[in-house]
Scaffold this motif. Sequence first.
Motif, mmCIF file in Angstrom:
data_model
loop_
_atom_site.group_PDB
_atom_site.id
_atom_site.type_symbol
_atom_site.label_atom_id
_atom_site.label_comp_id
_atom_site.label_asym_id
_atom_site.label_seq_id
_atom_site.Cartn_x
_atom_site.Cartn_y
_atom_site.Cartn_z
ATOM 1 N N UNK A 1 0.823 -1.289 -0.040
ATOM 2 C CA UNK A 1 -0.133 -0.048 0.055
ATOM 3 C C UNK A 1 0.868 1.187 -0.026
ATOM 4 N N UNK A 2 2.128 1.011 0.678
ATOM 5 C CA UNK A 2 2.987 2.364 0.488
ATOM 6 C C UNK A 2 3.315 2.583 -0.784
ATOM 7 N N UNK A 3 3.688 1.733 -1.856
ATOM 8 C CA UNK A 3 4.335 2.000 -3.020
ATOM 9 C C UNK A 3 2.999 2.258 -3.972
ATOM 10 N N UNK A 4 1.859 1.861 -3.572
ATOM 11 C CA UNK A 4 0.489 2.167 -4.525
ATOM 12 C C UNK A 4 0.100 3.572 -4.192
ATOM 13 N N UNK A 5 0.110 3.693 -2.953
ATOM 14 C CA UNK A 5 -1.005 5.105 -2.667
ATOM 15 C C UNK A 5 0.158 6.179 -2.294
ATOM 16 N N UNK B 1 8.203 4.064 9.082
ATOM 17 C CA UNK B 1 7.101 3.330 8.298
ATOM 18 C C UNK B 1 6.501 2.249 9.265
ATOM 19 N N UNK B 2 5.275 2.195 9.656
ATOM 20 C CA UNK B 2 4.504 1.356 10.106
ATOM 21 C C UNK B 2 3.430 0.716 9.471
ATOM 22 N N UNK B 3 3.484 -0.339 9.199
ATOM 23 C CA UNK B 3 2.369 -1.153 8.460
ATOM 24 C C UNK B 3 1.801 -2.178 8.942
ATOM 25 N N UNK C 1 -0.761 1.502 6.075
ATOM 26 C CA UNK C 1 0.551 2.170 6.435
ATOM 27 C C UNK C 1 0.437 3.342 7.022
ATOM 28 N N UNK C 2 1.520 3.733 7.654
ATOM 29 C CA UNK C 2 1.674 5.307 8.194
ATOM 30 C C UNK C 2 3.125 5.486 7.854
ATOM 31 N N UNK C 3 3.445 6.706 7.583
ATOM 32 C CA UNK C 3 4.887 7.330 7.217
ATOM 33 C C UNK C 3 4.820 8.411 8.329
ATOM 34 N N UNK C 4 5.970 8.482 8.766
ATOM 35 C CA UNK C 4 6.389 9.673 9.595
ATOM 36 C C UNK C 4 7.437 10.150 9.186
ATOM 37 N N UNK C 5 7.361 11.658 8.848
ATOM 38 C CA UNK C 5 8.494 12.341 8.346
ATOM 39 C C UNK C 5 8.888 13.482 9.021
ATOM 40 N N UNK C 6 9.936 13.510 9.991
ATOM 41 C CA UNK C 6 10.329 14.707 10.675
ATOM 42 C C UNK C 6 10.785 15.578 9.605
ATOM 43 N N UNK D 1 11.773 21.114 13.391
ATOM 44 C CA UNK D 1 10.691 20.551 14.191
ATOM 45 C C UNK D 1 9.459 20.343 13.574
ATOM 46 N N UNK D 2 9.312 20.520 12.482
ATOM 47 C CA UNK D 2 8.251 20.196 11.715
ATOM 48 C C UNK D 2 8.096 18.657 11.423
ATOM 49 N N UNK D 3 6.635 18.248 10.770
ATOM 50 C CA UNK D 3 6.698 17.053 10.756
ATOM 51 C C UNK D 3 5.677 16.546 9.546
ATOM 52 N N UNK D 4 5.835 15.789 8.682
ATOM 53 C CA UNK D 4 4.972 15.297 7.661
ATOM 54 C C UNK D 4 4.247 13.785 8.072
ATOM 55 N N UNK D 5 3.213 13.525 7.863
ATOM 56 C CA UNK D 5 2.610 12.155 7.965
ATOM 57 C C UNK D 5 1.868 11.697 6.960
ATOM 58 N N UNK D 6 1.845 10.454 6.523
ATOM 59 C CA UNK D 6 0.844 9.706 5.821
ATOM 60 C C UNK D 6 0.202 8.629 5.998
ATOM 61 N N UNK D 7 -1.147 8.551 5.971
ATOM 62 C CA UNK D 7 -1.804 7.495 6.071
ATOM 63 C C UNK D 7 -2.379 6.869 4.975
ATOM 64 N N UNK D 8 -2.034 5.587 4.352
ATOM 65 C CA UNK D 8 -2.357 4.951 3.353
ATOM 66 C C UNK D 8 -3.262 3.644 3.888
#
Lengths: 358, 358, 358, 358
Positions: free
Chosen positions: C170-174, C197-199, C211-216, C220-227
């Motif tokens: 799902x990470x590579x797909x979405x 990455x947590x899947x 899947x969840x991606x945490x991107x510091x 101090x900012x952060x990006x996060x992705x839930x697919x």
Amino acid sequence: MAKTDGGKLRIGIVGAGYWGPNLARNFHASPDWVLAAVCDLDRARAEAVAALVPGTPVVTSLAELLEGNDIDAVAIATPARTHHSVTEAALEAGKHVMVEKPLADTGERGRDMVRHASDSGLILMADHTYCYTPAVVKIRELIEEGALGDILFIDCIRINLGLIQPDVDVFWDLAPHDLSIMDFVLPGGLRPLAVSAHGADPLGAGKACVGYLSLPLQHGAMAHVHVNWLSPTKVRHMIIGGTRRTLVWDDLNPQQRLSIYDRGVDLSLALQQLDGADRADAAISYRLGDTWSPALPEREALGAMVTEFAASIREKRAPMTDGEAGLRVLGILEAARTSLARSGAAVVPVGEPQMEGS
Amino acid sequence: MAKTDGGKLRIGIVGAGYWGPNLARNFHASPDWVLAAVCDLDRARAEAVAALVPGTPVVTSLAELLEGNDIDAVAIATPARTHHSVTEAALEAGKHVMVEKPLADTGERGRDMVRHASDSGLILMADHTYCYTPAVVKIRELIEEGALGDILFIDCIRINLGLIQPDVDVFWDLAPHDLSIMDFVLPGGLRPLAVSAHGADPLGAGKACVGYLSLPLQHGAMAHVHVNWLSPTKVRHMIIGGTRRTLVWDDLNPQQRLSIYDRGVDLSLALQQLDGADRADAAISYRLGDTWSPALPEREALGAMVTEFAASIREKRAPMTDGEAGLRVLGILEAARTSLARSGAAVVPVGEPQMEGS
Amino acid sequence: MAKTDGGKLRIGIVGAGYWGPNLARNFHASPDWVLAAVCDLDRARAEAVAALVPGTPVVTSLAELLEGNDIDAVAIATPARTHHSVTEAALEAGKHVMVEKPLADTGERGRDMVRHASDSGLILMADHTYCYTPAVVKIRELIEEGALGDILFIDCIRINLGLIQPDVDVFWDLAPHDLSIMDFVLPGGLRPLAVSAHGADPLGAGKACVGYLSLPLQHGAMAHVHVNWLSPTKVRHMIIGGTRRTLVWDDLNPQQRLSIYDRGVDLSLALQQLDGADRADAAISYRLGDTWSPALPEREALGAMVTEFAASIREKRAPMTDGEAGLRVLGILEAARTSLARSGAAVVPVGEPQMEGS
Amino acid sequence: MAKTDGGKLRIGIVGAGYWGPNLARNFHASPDWVLAAVCDLDRARAEAVAALVPGTPVVTSLAELLEGNDIDAVAIATPARTHHSVTEAALEAGKHVMVEKPLADTGERGRDMVRHASDSGLILMADHTYCYTPAVVKIRELIEEGALGDILFIDCIRINLGLIQPDVDVFWDLAPHDLSIMDFVLPGGLRPLAVSAHGADPLGAGKACVGYLSLPLQHGAMAHVHVNWLSPTKVRHMIIGGTRRTLVWDDLNPQQRLSIYDRGVDLSLALQQLDGADRADAAISYRLGDTWSPALPEREALGAMVTEFAASIREKRAPMTDGEAGLRVLGILEAARTSLARSGAAVVPVGEPQMEGS
């Protein structure tokens, strides 16, 4: 004027039913008012309301309330059929009056009350609480400053699963809210050219449970109200279409109650110089623009209303929701009742006060 | 019957405007049909549509289309004022007919077409495409199986920022959708006791741009339609209230188009044996139950409609949206026009076919 | 340069699968391009795509496509594992290249492609189509002009009931959608300090379906992705929080895709001069302001992208989504794969091109 | 047991801050309880809470509250760092205890409290109020009866513009709600195999203001929590995906808080007998079914909780949210704190009580 409490005005509440506690709480919380007494024929009910503000006196007769010289004003929250007599007595005793909606049970009585207050130089205020919500105040400001342009149409929906009222139909139960709000936000108030009412009583409840009001306005504009006790979903929605912008009020969306759409149908400048027939043939385009949602303060409407009541008394001016506003709403409800009895025929509302007193 | 293509029926499309390509694509995709020809006075337009199905013949006169013995039916997508003459010619030539909404430009011509088809033993189908969407088919099923109980009220909203049409007002542009849908889902069709129309032309466009239709039904029920070209937000919403359950259709919510609420107002059994006056006094409670949203198949409505057209021809039965359905819609639109000219007075629609032919 | 068609550039499409028809349609519709040929090993597939633009030649080998001197560029829509070899051949032949996401199947091959294009003075463009939607273009503009202030956090949700892909998780797909969008709108691109990455594979499908991606990020900012492939509801949602305003993009709400909230947490000026420890103790308030939703044009993203491809070739400049953007996305996906294998440990992405070539 | 009031239990409230009035009001309204006293070091605060129930005694020391033999139980609403000492004293005095979340400020102290209560045969209840809302009770029932099948994933979002707390970060402020809810609805409680926490402090507030928790569960399942003080929109959303159905809880949609989707990904029976590798290759389809939203009673959660506290005391059984539930939540928060300090590394939570006492 009555005895002062550090410059505060003194209010007596008449009627300790459903609305009484809200009045007591808000008058008490206001820096402008002292809650001087609660009056109800039923002492236990009066005491229950008075207990919200420890030490508040309780009386069980209107005469007793009014005879003392210690109140400046009364707030009437009794059944509609008693509004006239209670108001007359209060005005006679020289008290300012705030009266729950509807102003009276007939237009004639309502006009009588307005005339009496006017002749006595006393304030008569209609308890159109909804008008003092932050959303409605903002709508009024936006229209006043021209943000919407000329008003083209207003569409109101106020529906939910509601208890069928024993004494009134769905028009008298729910439409006063929308009518008083439109009266409040429209410059000059809501003055429809006619009223057509269509209702349905599909359950055989003996009164309309579903209702529609059509209100043609000046310059080809129109207002419309849908009220309904039988809808499984709750909707509180108003669209106000203008020549410049259109406003949508969704009262059940706390995150975005008001949306102002900078979109609409454009008649080009040239077209506006043509007569109707030619304009009809011309191509009319539309414009898509941004949407804007103003932040609204969190504020209880009833608190703002008691403040306005005090200010109108002190400044010796009509309150924003004065007796004439109450009369206009009442006139439309009466016309609707007549229209309903005539299969929806257009009925011209009577009782616009400027046509009465003079 | 015309020449066969492996048992397929052969269709000729008349009118290559806005709707023509959709017809061509769907007839071509159907296992029941062969697209035999596209006919338009304007050859270029006809060719553009025919190009969607390589090899499709193009003709520029109706006579030419009908003279060949190779078509079974025609699908008419020409302007409304021509529907009568094209249909008459097609029926004269022994062809089945599907005709775009509205059936005709007047009720009288529409009734003429229905009578002619009936006398000739040919199918006359109204192109009420919306009736064949999965949501509407499901609503019809639910009502038919009694899931909603008796219908108490129907409230329809179809509003958006729309181009002002040169030839029709907002009633004739948008209301046919809601009227044909109600006609489709109500057992026995939509047969209002009267029609009241209220419209507004606040821009001076020469026609109503905002419109409301009130349609009292049998047994105290009521239908209502709000159509509007001036709304900045798009709404496609229908509430169908019943004695057992209430259905809400929100066509712009693809994740939950239909919601069936197991809630409503209850009259207890005892009450139902009382007369109106007594029932009015009785307490009426309401019931809160679950909500249910049926899954709907993904399916193009027009595809289902051409299938139904073929089935009705083969089974020699009326299609689900037959000429009489078209007439009922037309009758309401005509009554609305009259009501509008009479300030919203209630007008009884004429043209219910069973009252005509006999 | 290749032979000209009235100044138009000539494109050859390589790969006639799912994406091929969209490429063919948009290159054909563009005033900048001529669709010169469609290439696929499978002639039938190539012909099906070519048929969308009658007269388009079909070839079945890459060599054949490239040998002719009549194309300026190729658009590659083959499986990811072939991107490297096809791109290398095209660059070798002096053609500009647009390549579908992901740029390559490994970061190393991707870096190789970028270096080759750079050395050859040819354009290598990543087909990050979503970046060219009106909503994303607007977000980029707003951030660029400072409307949001400094970016504090980005939260992306892209979930729906989706088919489990045979070759990718799902990470590579979405996630490439969200990663390429963030890379596009952030000044300087998306350059996380680490990737966690947590899947979950709760169905035993052999790959992550949730899947969840945490991107510091810097400062101090952060990006996060839930697919997620297992969600019954479809959500396409992004919040971009800034020091001045916060933007919410709800791609499934066509009536209000973008909302910009003029609200946020305020650190008073004085506080900003304190050190971390002191600031922590200080009271931090929040500010409530208006919400604004810009109107967005209706425009197909792929059309804008082929325009940008042509412009970048003509102006000899990097396209807005260049090979390095593709590399950054690829680097994060590779780091996510590593992190996933290490129970979510933070992995520093490699392959930032500035760290490679030099 | 303490002195009886017609069989009612007697409660003493310790701590008259934010939560105290809610406790006082609900214990007083309960037929199971008598509010025996309010205790706070600050007499004025204690009196303000006690005034809600006229006649309620006020005490200013814990010893004084406990020495009297007239209370059965205490409800502790003091700061977290005092929970251990107050609880120990109350247990020592033979009183049952309900303690506000978090159970204690460290897992070790929490385990101490649980052990002490167990050894003394007294009830120790965690004040996980949210668990007693009608929505959460319904979710628990649905999972228990198998309506969702096996749980595959849980995704929680709890974000809004929130005041930055002086003493705790966003995890300790907001995540206990979601953790206690998941613990309540999952059979056997929430027992993650590990905890990974990712946080951001983009404003330099000295603590995480944006946070994400990843919690791998048994059998490949996973829970995830997003908490955020910087979001301009308020979201309270939970998805619980199961093998049979998936539930979505949108707590801010009062018209449809719970939706149960009869949709999901299907692995055919045959596939389920294959090993992982083979299953990965197999085609996996999905199923679209109806959506259902159960009606929920209107009921205050805290009222249900004090009822449960009384029932657990009388029936000498663990309450539904017992001390061990509180410990599990605390253990996850502690593991999150450790993970946060280790850049999101997976940390196994300690403190599951069954591993302690034995």
